[in-house]
Design an enzyme around this catalytic site. Structure first.
Site: not given
Ligand code: ADP
Ligand code: ADP
Ligand code: MG
Length: 450
Positions: A167, A211, A240, A292, A294, A296
């Site tokens: 998140g 992304h 997102k 990463e 996910n 689920r």
């Molecule tokens: P989360 O578990 O919070 O979803 P992610 O690793 O999927 O973490 O990253 C979430 C977002 O952060 C990505 O969609 C992207 O916008 C940004 N991000 C992650 N890694 C990078 C990077 N190395 N450089 C630029 N943006 C990044």
């Molecule tokens: P997704 O595409 O499913 O949003 P992400 O990798 O961005 O995948 O992870 C978002 C996860 O964190 C989701 O499981 C969502 O329930 C949770 N999430 C998103 N926004 C928040 C928030 N503001 N506070 C806590 N959890 C959140």
């Molecule tokens: Mg992510």
């Protein structure tokens, strides 16, 4: 058709619980909702065949209480459990307990969840599968000095990231040496308080990135397919907000290459359910990097459903029941374009979450318009949970028509009593960057600085 399961417990709330209940009902499976004291009148409780209160309002006392959830599943005689997204969906506790109790967990096995749960371990697995990863630390850094050494080596700007993150929390961009120490400790603190784990990664920050993610489906027999790509570059604070399928500006060759990398990774680890492999696409170098997995169902899965005309939750349930894939790669065809906008309860200036009673609710509808939500006139939006209240998903033959449909739908949506981000979403969609398709994860930042 004989239902694949007799009774399914949905260990979640909100729109995703409603969405899962609908598919289960179509499959002839009885449903059990769990709810907190704050959700007594929630839509998922009203729609399920049975419901069990699992505790007080705060998530840690209810939706994060695995024992209470498993007791509810046992007492009501469930033979399957769906975790939804968020809450316990990416923890190993539910699949572990399900296995002990002879209940089918609708998700990957606990070993897969464990090995992909931390971003550092997931990166190592990707590297072993010969999938490119963002340059940076290979494992959690031990100290800020080590982090700084890595940052100096790869060069600024860098991104400090929580290994256990999700998140967008526990993430900090650092532009130069001077700011590193403070941001390192800030990220550590946030990671500790959000995930109970302060481990951090340091990696190269990619400034002009998209992304891009791949919806995959694996089965216990080792097979795996993909449903092509989604683009989720419209983000606020790494979360997102708007997603689309297929990504508009990516070539077919690139789409195929990223999809096959995702399947390669999934096969390598024996991925046995629905999941998403996330990548970052560097627009300057035209390279893609693994981010990463996910493990689920994801919030944005409907855009894939719309272009494939497939119910992914149904497919996920059937895969869990049959231990084999209910369809082949060649069965998956794409048509048209789909975009999803996440409507959140928040004030438009500071983006602070709002809660209270929805006095009146009207949702848009029509050809190619889908709304996944838990709202109804008179319902309440409790302050304890995620602020997302509805997803508007539009489909049309062309991206242009899809955008027009989404703008019209966002204008039609009426939520009286709670302030939403409707107008903010419209302003993003109307921006020239979004309209062109040539946007990056910096889109929102660049709009607010204009
Ligand atoms: P989360 O578990 O919070 O979803 P992610 O690793 O999927 O973490 O990253 C979430 C977002 O952060 C990505 O969609 C992207 O916008 C940004 N991000 C992650 N890694 C990078 C990077 N190395 N450089 C630029 N943006 C990044
Ligand atoms: P997704 O595409 O499913 O949003 P992400 O990798 O961005 O995948 O992870 C978002 C996860 O964190 C989701 O499981 C969502 O329930 C949770 N999430 C998103 N926004 C928040 C928030 N503001 N506070 C806590 N959890 C959140
Ligand atoms: Mg992510």
């Amino acid at each position: 058709m004989t239902p694949p399961f007799k009774k399914l417990l949905i260990a979640n709330r909100g729109e995703i619980a409603v969405r899962i209940i609908r598919t289960a009902r179509e499959l002839g499976i009885k449903t059990v909702a769990v709810y907190s004291k704050a959700d007594e009148e929630a839509l998922h409780v009203k729609l399920a065949d049975e419901s069990v209160c699992i505790g007080p309002a705060f998530p840690k006392d209810s939706y994060l209480n695995a024992m209470a959830i498993m007791s509810a599943a046992t007492l009501t005689g469930c033979d399957a459990l769906h975790p939804g997204y968020g809450f316990l969906s990416e923890k190993t506790i539910l699949p572990e307990l399900c296995e002990k109790l002879g209940i089918t967990f609708i998700g990957p096995n606990a070993n897969v969840i464990k090995s992909l749960g931390d971003k550092d371990e997931a990166k190592l697995i990707a590297k072993k599968a010969k999938i490119p990863v963002v340059p940076g630390s290979e494992k959690a850094v031990e100290s800020y000095q080590e982090g700084l050494e890595i940052a100096n080596y790869i060069g600024f700007p860098v991104l400090i990231k929580a290994c256990a993150g999700g998140g967008g929390r526990g993430m900090r961009v650092v532009y130069d040496k001077g700011g590193f120490k403070e941001e390192f400790f800030n990220a550590q603190q946030e990671a500790l308080s959000s995930f109970g784990d302060g481990s951090l990664l340091v990696e190269k920050y990619i400034p002009n990135a998209k992304h891009i993610e791949v919806q995959i489906l694996g089965a216990a027999d080792g097979s795996c397919i993909h449903f092509a790509l989604r683009e989720c570059s419209v983000q606020r604070r790494f979360q997102k907000l708007i997603e689309e399928a297929l990504p508009y500006t990516l070539s077919k060759t690139l789409i195929d290459r990223i999809s096959s990398d995702a399947v390669k990774l999934a096969k390598k680890i024996g991925y046995d359910s629905l999941g998403t492999v996330e990548f970052l696409y560097d627009c300057d170098t035209e390279k893609h990097y693994f981010l990463e997995v996910n493990t689920r169902i994801q919030v944005e899965h409907p855009v894939t459903e719309e272009i494939c005309r497939l119910d992914l939750v149904k497919i996920q349930i059937l895969t869990a029941a049959e231990k084999t894939l209910p369809l082949k790669q060649n069965d998956i065809k794409f048509r048209g374009h789909a975009i999803e906008a996440r409507v959140t309860a928040e004030d438009p200036i500071n983006h602070l979450p709002q809660s209270g009673r929805v006095q009146f609710y009207h949702q848009p509808s029509g050809f190619g318009v889908r709304v996944d939500s838990f709202l109804y006139s008179g319902c309440s939006v409790p302050p304890y949970y995620d602020s997302m209240i509805a997803k508007i998903i539009c489909w049309a033959e062309s991206r242009h028509d899809c955008i027009q449909k989404l703008l019209s739908s966002l204008s039609e949506l009426v939520v009286v009593g709670i302030v939403t981000n409707q107008e903010f979403l419209k302003s993003i969609i109307l921006s020239s960057e979004f309209q062109s398709g040539n946007y990056t994860t910096k889109l929102i930042e660049s709009m607010t600085h204009q």
